[in-house]
Design an enzyme around this catalytic site. Structure first.
Site, PDB file in Angstrom:
ATOM      1  N   HIS A  74       0.846  -1.140   0.241  1.00 28.04           N
ATOM      2  CA  HIS A  74      -0.213   0.071   0.139  1.00 28.04           C
ATOM      3  C   HIS A  74       0.822   1.315  -0.037  1.00 28.04           C
ATOM      4  O   HIS A  74       0.232   2.403  -0.225  1.00 28.04           O
ATOM      5  CB  HIS A  74      -0.956  -0.095   1.251  1.00 28.04           C
ATOM      6  N   ASP A 105       0.627  -7.609   1.647  1.00 25.90           N
ATOM      7  CA  ASP A 105       0.829  -6.149   1.707  1.00 25.90           C
ATOM      8  C   ASP A 105       2.179  -5.871   1.829  1.00 25.90           C
ATOM      9  O   ASP A 105       2.927  -5.220   2.692  1.00 25.90           O
ATOM     10  CB  ASP A 105       0.204  -5.548   3.188  1.00 25.90           C
ATOM     11  N   GLY A 185       3.123   6.954   7.305  1.00 27.51           N
ATOM     12  CA  GLY A 185       4.389   6.991   7.021  1.00 27.51           C
ATOM     13  C   GLY A 185       5.618   6.240   7.526  1.00 27.51           C
ATOM     14  O   GLY A 185       6.680   5.928   6.715  1.00 27.51           O
ATOM     15  N   ASN A 186       5.161   5.548   8.621  1.00 26.07           N
ATOM     16  CA  ASN A 186       5.947   4.491   8.890  1.00 26.07           C
ATOM     17  C   ASN A 186       5.593   3.216   8.454  1.00 26.07           C
ATOM     18  O   ASN A 186       6.574   2.172   8.383  1.00 26.07           O
ATOM     19  CB  ASN A 186       5.686   4.053  10.676  1.00 26.07           C
ATOM     20  N   SER A 187       4.856   2.905   7.395  1.00 25.86           N
ATOM     21  CA  SER A 187       4.390   1.931   6.775  1.00 25.86           C
ATOM     22  C   SER A 187       5.344   1.685   5.792  1.00 25.86           C
ATOM     23  O   SER A 187       5.905   2.290   5.220  1.00 25.86           O
ATOM     24  CB  SER A 187       2.923   2.251   6.202  1.00 25.86           C
ATOM     25  N   LEU A 244      -5.459 -24.491   2.105  1.00 27.96           N
ATOM     26  CA  LEU A 244      -5.628 -25.920   2.020  1.00 27.96           C
ATOM     27  C   LEU A 244      -6.156 -26.601   1.066  1.00 27.96           C
ATOM     28  O   LEU A 244      -5.989 -27.932   0.788  1.00 27.96           O
ATOM     29  CB  LEU A 244      -5.531 -26.307   3.571  1.00 27.96           C
ATOM     30  N   GLY A 245      -7.174 -25.780   0.385  1.00 23.22           N
ATOM     31  CA  GLY A 245      -8.283 -26.342  -0.352  1.00 23.22           C
ATOM     32  C   GLY A 245      -9.573 -26.963   0.619  1.00 23.22           C
ATOM     33  O   GLY A 245     -10.301 -27.725   0.011  1.00 23.22           O
ATOM     34  N   THR A 247     -11.956 -25.905   4.382  1.00 25.61           N
ATOM     35  CA  THR A 247     -12.191 -24.713   5.338  1.00 25.61           C
ATOM     36  C   THR A 247     -12.245 -25.490   6.520  1.00 25.61           C
ATOM     37  O   THR A 247     -12.608 -26.693   6.618  1.00 25.61           O
ATOM     38  CB  THR A 247     -13.591 -23.906   5.039  1.00 25.61           C
TER      39      THR A 247
END
Length: 389
Positions: A74, A105, A185-187, A244-245, A247
């Site tokens: 981001h 991210d 801004g730290n991101s 894993l294919g 749930t």
């Protein structure tokens, strides 16, 4: 005030008639010295990122001498294909995007122009413990117009945290929580241990509702997760994450019980069925649906990992090839929806100011991490790099 005769080893309290001299524990001075040394080791590899055109910015960290650096997806996404990056030595470098991980991210960028960049030592984030000292270095509110990052200090408040996507593509799994101050801004910047080794990449933070002000709850993507995807990022791919294919749901009596499974998945071919209880994935014990996702979300698709499950009291161990979490079209569609608008177009040249007109001295109050109208300006390259035109 300090008593100079004791070379900083004593403190003099003032404000009363009976001032006292207090001996300072040498261990405090030693701890301060070690902290300053750790900052000095970590600072040169911290990257201040500026998106051309005032499109925002953030932070990053160099992980190799040939200029490869990690940041957040981001942070890099508003830049398009390139950005400007500054180091604490006062120099600015052009950088290009190499690979992106929109689900986790993360983005891999490369600074150009050298093959001897400073870079960090990588820690093992699986060994991180709650309560240990840590520090965050970066470019909060894009304050580093002089290319000197900001350092904040704190502790690890939690490990193995899971942050749901909450309607977005970004999923934070097995992440580190810290009370070291993290602000816009730290991101994308580094989370270090107290020795200056890289523990994670700063990502999310919780902010006070009335403004983007840190409240002491910040999260970092573990460096172990980032290293799992580094090969794919180096290859220039848009990276997906694994499933894993199947749930699972948390059984009221305990355990992560399979609630649905695709018969086309490798897990099905290896014997996993509805009603079985998953107990280990990739060598890590799991007892809830949350813990299962916390492990899977840190792994790339197509990896073969150990899986242990229970079938009517029998413990079965096998190797399973993980599936893609998204189809290619689905990933691209969700990524496009998550992308911010492009940076604003450069303004046309202004007419020369008439003699006597005062230049605009208004302060920039934008904080970074995304495109903002009238965003912060890049530092003056001519002042920072001798001979740069």
């Amino acid at each position: 005030m300090a008593d100079d005769s004791q070379a900083g080893k004593t403190l003099v309290t003032t404000g009363t008639d009976d001032a006292k001299v207090v001996e300072l524990d040498p261990r405090l001075e030693e701890a301060e010295r070690l902290r300053i040394e750790a900052v000095d080791r970590a600072l040169p590899a911290t990257v201040c990122i500026f998106v051309p055109g005032g499109g925002g910015g953030g932070s990053g960290v160099l992980i190799s001498p040939d200029g490869y650096a990690l940041t957040n997806f981001h942070v890099s996404s508003p830049a398009g294909s390139y950005m400007r990056c500054g180091l604490s030595d006062g120099r600015i470098y052009d950088a290009v995007i190499i690979g992106i991980d929109p689900v986790g991210d993360l983005a891999l960028i490369r600074l150009l122009g050298r093959d001897d960049f400073p870079y960090v030592e990588i820690a093992d984030s699986r060994k991180a413990q709650v309560g240990q000292w840590c520090m965050v270095i970066g470019n909060p509110f894009l304050l580093a117009t002089n290319l000197q990052p900001t350092v904040t200090w704190g502790i690890l408040s939690g490990v193995g945290r899971y942050q749901y996507p909450s309607g977005t593509l970004l999923e934070y799994a097995d992440c580190l929580q810290t009370d070291a101050s993290i602000n816009p801004g730290n991101s994308g910047g580094p989370l270090f241990d107290d020795s200056g080794r890289l523990l994670g990449i700063v990502g999310r933070a919780s902010f006070e509702k009335r403004g983007r002000v840190n409240v002491g709850v910040g999260y970092a993507i573990s460096i172990n997760q980032a290293m799992n995807f580094l090969g794919d990022l180096h290859s220039g791919r848009i990276v997906d994450h694994a499933t894993l294919g199947a749930t699972v749901a948390t059984d009221p009596d305990g355990g992560a019980r399979v609630s649905n499974i695709l018969d086309s998945s490798d897990a099905y071919r290896r014997g996993l069925r509805y009603g079985h209880t998953v107990v280990e994935i990739d060598g890590r014990s799991v007892n809830t649906a949350n813990q299962v996702q916390n492990v899977l979300a840190t792994l790339p698709p197509q990896w073969r990992v150990p899986l242990v499950y229970m079938d009517r009291g029998q413990r079965i161990s096998t190797l399973v090839r993980l599936e893609n979490l998204h189809t290619s079209d689905e990933l691209l569609e969700k990524m496009a929806a998550a992308l911010p608008p492009p940076p604003p177009a450069p303004e046309p040249p202004r007419e020369p100011e008439k003699q006597g007109d005062a230049p605009d001295q208004s302060d920039d109050e934008n904080g970074g991490d995304g495109p903002k109208e009238g965003g912060p300006k890049l530092p003056d390259l001519k002042k920072l790099i001798p001979g740069r035109e």
